[in-house]
Write a protein that holds these residues in place. Structure first.
Motif, PDB file in Angstrom:
ATOM      1  N   VAL A  79       0.838  -1.189   0.000  1.00 43.66           N
ATOM      2  CA  VAL A  79       0.000   0.000   0.000  1.00 43.66           C
ATOM      3  C   VAL A  79       0.877   1.245   0.000  1.00 43.66           C
ATOM      4  N   ILE A  80       0.409   2.285  -0.664  1.00 46.98           N
ATOM      5  CA  ILE A  80       1.156   3.540  -0.722  1.00 46.98           C
ATOM      6  C   ILE A  80       0.927   4.283   0.578  1.00 46.98           C
ATOM      7  N   GLY A  81       2.033   4.596   1.280  1.00 48.98           N
ATOM      8  CA  GLY A  81       1.915   5.234   2.581  1.00 48.98           C
ATOM      9  C   GLY A  81       1.377   6.653   2.505  1.00 48.98           C
ATOM     10  N   ALA A  82       2.019   7.488   1.703  1.00 48.82           N
ATOM     11  CA  ALA A  82       1.595   8.878   1.603  1.00 48.82           C
ATOM     12  C   ALA A  82       0.402   8.979   0.664  1.00 48.82           C
ATOM     13  N   PRO A  83      -0.549   9.857   0.972  1.00 46.91           N
ATOM     14  CA  PRO A  83      -1.696   9.992   0.064  1.00 46.91           C
ATOM     15  C   PRO A  83      -1.261  10.583  -1.269  1.00 46.91           C
ATOM     16  N   PRO A  84      -1.907  10.213  -2.347  1.00 47.46           N
ATOM     17  CA  PRO A  84      -1.557  10.781  -3.648  1.00 47.46           C
ATOM     18  C   PRO A  84      -1.908  12.270  -3.669  1.00 47.46           C
ATOM     19  N   PRO A  85      -1.198  13.058  -4.464  1.00 44.36           N
ATOM     20  CA  PRO A  85      -1.518  14.485  -4.512  1.00 44.36           C
ATOM     21  C   PRO A  85      -2.902  14.718  -5.104  1.00 44.36           C
ATOM     22  N   LEU A  86      -3.541  15.763  -4.612  1.00 42.30           N
ATOM     23  CA  LEU A  86      -4.835  16.147  -5.170  1.00 42.30           C
ATOM     24  C   LEU A  86      -4.639  16.802  -6.523  1.00 42.30           C
ATOM     25  N   PRO A  87      -5.591  16.664  -7.426  1.00 45.96           N
ATOM     26  CA  PRO A  87      -5.496  17.369  -8.709  1.00 45.96           C
ATOM     27  C   PRO A  87      -5.442  18.882  -8.489  1.00 45.96           C
ATOM     28  N   ASP A  88      -4.689  19.553  -9.316  1.00 45.03           N
ATOM     29  CA  ASP A  88      -4.530  21.009  -9.181  1.00 45.03           C
ATOM     30  C   ASP A  88      -5.420  21.706 -10.199  1.00 45.03           C
ATOM     31  N   PHE A  89      -6.687  21.867  -9.851  1.00 45.17           N
ATOM     32  CA  PHE A  89      -7.621  22.541 -10.754  1.00 45.17           C
ATOM     33  C   PHE A  89      -7.471  24.050 -10.626  1.00 45.17           C
ATOM     34  N   SER A  90      -7.600  24.745 -11.749  1.00 43.14           N
ATOM     35  CA  SER A  90      -7.618  26.204 -11.680  1.00 43.14           C
ATOM     36  C   SER A  90      -8.944  26.641 -11.092  1.00 43.14           C
ATOM     37  N   LEU A  91      -8.920  27.715 -10.318  1.00 43.18           N
ATOM     38  CA  LEU A  91     -10.128  28.190  -9.661  1.00 43.18           C
ATOM     39  C   LEU A  91     -11.057  28.840 -10.678  1.00 43.18           C
ATOM     40  N   ALA A  92     -12.329  28.493 -10.599  1.00 44.68           N
ATOM     41  CA  ALA A  92     -13.302  29.029 -11.545  1.00 44.68           C
ATOM     42  C   ALA A  92     -13.579  30.504 -11.279  1.00 44.68           C
ATOM     43  N   LEU A  93     -13.461  30.935 -10.022  1.00 48.79           N
ATOM     44  CA  LEU A  93     -13.765  32.313  -9.652  1.00 48.79           C
ATOM     45  C   LEU A  93     -12.628  32.884  -8.821  1.00 48.79           C
ATOM     46  N   THR A  94     -12.456  34.196  -8.903  1.00 43.09           N
ATOM     47  CA  THR A  94     -11.483  34.884  -8.060  1.00 43.09           C
ATOM     48  C   THR A  94     -12.183  36.038  -7.369  1.00 43.09           C
ATOM     49  N   PRO A  95     -11.795  36.328  -6.117  1.00 44.74           N
ATOM     50  CA  PRO A  95     -12.480  37.406  -5.395  1.00 44.74           C
ATOM     51  C   PRO A  95     -12.171  38.772  -5.989  1.00 44.74           C
ATOM     52  N   GLU A  96     -13.162  39.630  -5.993  1.00 36.49           N
ATOM     53  CA  GLU A  96     -12.953  41.005  -6.435  1.00 36.49           C
ATOM     54  C   GLU A  96     -12.333  41.806  -5.303  1.00 36.49           C
ATOM     55  N   ASP A  97     -11.597  42.858  -5.678  1.00 30.36           N
ATOM     56  CA  ASP A  97     -11.018  43.735  -4.662  1.00 30.36           C
ATOM     57  C   ASP A  97     -12.134  44.371  -3.840  1.00 30.36           C
ATOM     58  N   TYR A  98     -11.880  44.470  -2.550  1.00 32.11           N
ATOM     59  CA  TYR A  98     -12.871  45.056  -1.653  1.00 32.11           C
ATOM     60  C   TYR A  98     -12.142  45.883  -0.616  1.00 32.11           C
ATOM     61  N   ASP A  99     -12.558  47.125  -0.464  1.00 32.08           N
ATOM     62  CA  ASP A  99     -11.969  47.998   0.545  1.00 32.08           C
ATOM     63  C   ASP A  99     -12.927  48.132   1.715  1.00 32.08           C
ATOM     64  N   LEU A 100     -12.405  47.860   2.906  1.00 33.03           N
ATOM     65  CA  LEU A 100     -13.232  48.017   4.088  1.00 33.03           C
ATOM     66  C   LEU A 100     -13.573  49.489   4.282  1.00 33.03           C
ATOM     67  N   PRO A 101     -14.776  49.790   4.782  1.00 32.84           N
ATOM     68  CA  PRO A 101     -15.116  51.193   5.040  1.00 32.84           C
ATOM     69  C   PRO A 101     -14.242  51.748   6.153  1.00 32.84           C
ATOM     70  N   PRO A 102     -14.088  53.073   6.215  1.00 33.50           N
ATOM     71  CA  PRO A 102     -13.249  53.649   7.275  1.00 33.50           C
ATOM     72  C   PRO A 102     -13.819  53.360   8.658  1.00 33.50           C
ATOM     73  N   LEU A 103     -12.938  53.268   9.637  1.00 33.54           N
ATOM     74  CA  LEU A 103     -13.336  52.980  11.012  1.00 33.54           C
ATOM     75  C   LEU A 103     -14.057  54.180  11.596  1.00 33.54           C
ATOM     76  N   ASP A 104     -15.206  53.932  12.209  1.00 27.53           N
ATOM     77  CA  ASP A 104     -15.958  55.009  12.846  1.00 27.53           C
ATOM     78  C   ASP A 104     -15.160  55.539  14.028  1.00 27.53           C
ATOM     79  N   PRO A 105     -15.066  56.866  14.183  1.00 27.39           N
ATOM     80  CA  PRO A 105     -14.293  57.441  15.311  1.00 27.39           C
ATOM     81  C   PRO A 105     -14.750  56.946  16.671  1.00 27.39           C
ATOM     82  N   LEU A 106     -16.015  56.553  16.803  1.00 26.72           N
ATOM     83  CA  LEU A 106     -16.505  56.071  18.102  1.00 26.72           C
ATOM     84  C   LEU A 106     -15.755  54.842  18.586  1.00 26.72           C
TER      85      LEU A 106
END
Length: 200
Positions: free
Chosen positions: A165-192
């Motif tokens: 039996v093969i001791g180490a697990p076989p590598p997972l397939p390296d699929f390209s990601l179908a989607l990528t996250p869009e840039d997102y800027d957090l809103p400024p911190l409220d002074p409170l």
């Protein structure tokens, strides 16, 4: 600096991929290849989330809990990916493919155990939370993986020896990601938030 934009974007994408995987699991028309691809994509997204938060402060507040959540879901995704990968490998006709299938399914079972430990640590970390009853993809994996791994070992018992039996697990397939996250800027911190007391 913590890349919150990538982190938030990937978490949103992960919710979508997790829903897709759940729908594929429930659909008799979805192939193992589709389920494996979705599970492998989840592993890559969780890896990106993990890589994007190495400097997250964990000394107080939600930081440590957030890190434990990422670890929990990352290893759970690995469990799913190795499970479906193992099932596909077991469809092969060679001794090698059956041996790799066993190794993949055993890895899946170990990652599942690790995810349960990570889940328990997450829920026990302040602020403490109640561990929910598994549902959706997690429930499917908890039900299927232990049975499938032991079943494949029994069926392929002649292959399951330390020498073959093969001791180490076989590598997972390296699929390209179908989607990528869009840039997102957090809103400024409220002074409170900078005041010691909300009534000032």
């Amino acid at each position: 600096m913590v890349n919150w934009s990538l982190n938030i974007g990937n978490l949103h994408l992960l919710q979508g991929v997790d829903m897709q995987l759940g729908l594929a699991i429930d659909s008799p028309k979805a192939t193992l290849a589709v389920k494996r691809r979705l599970a492998c994509e989840m592993v890559k997204y969780w890896h990106q989330v993990q890589e994007s938060i190495p400097e997250l402060p964990v000394s107080e507040g939600w930081g440590k809990k957030h890190l434990l959540f990422v670890k929990w879901k990352y290893v759970e995704a690995k469990s799913a990916a190795y499970y479906f990968h193992g099932l596909i490998l077991d469809e092969g006709n060679s001794e090698k493919s059956h041996g790799m299938a066993i190794a993949a399914l055993e890895a899946s079972e170990e990652f599942l155990k690790e995810s349960k430990r990570a889940s328990a640590a997450f829920h026990a970390t302040p602020p403490t939370s109640r561990s929910p009853t598994p549902f959706g993809t997690a429930k499917y994996l908890f039900d299927k993986i232990p049975k499938e791994a032991s079943s494949k070992v029994r069926i392929n018992q002649d292959l399951y020896t330390p020498e073959r039996v093969i001791g180490a697990p076989p590598p997972l397939p390296d699929f390209s990601l179908a989607l990528t996250p869009e840039d997102y800027d957090l809103p400024p911190l409220d002074p409170l938030w900078n005041k010691e007391d909300g009534h000032q």
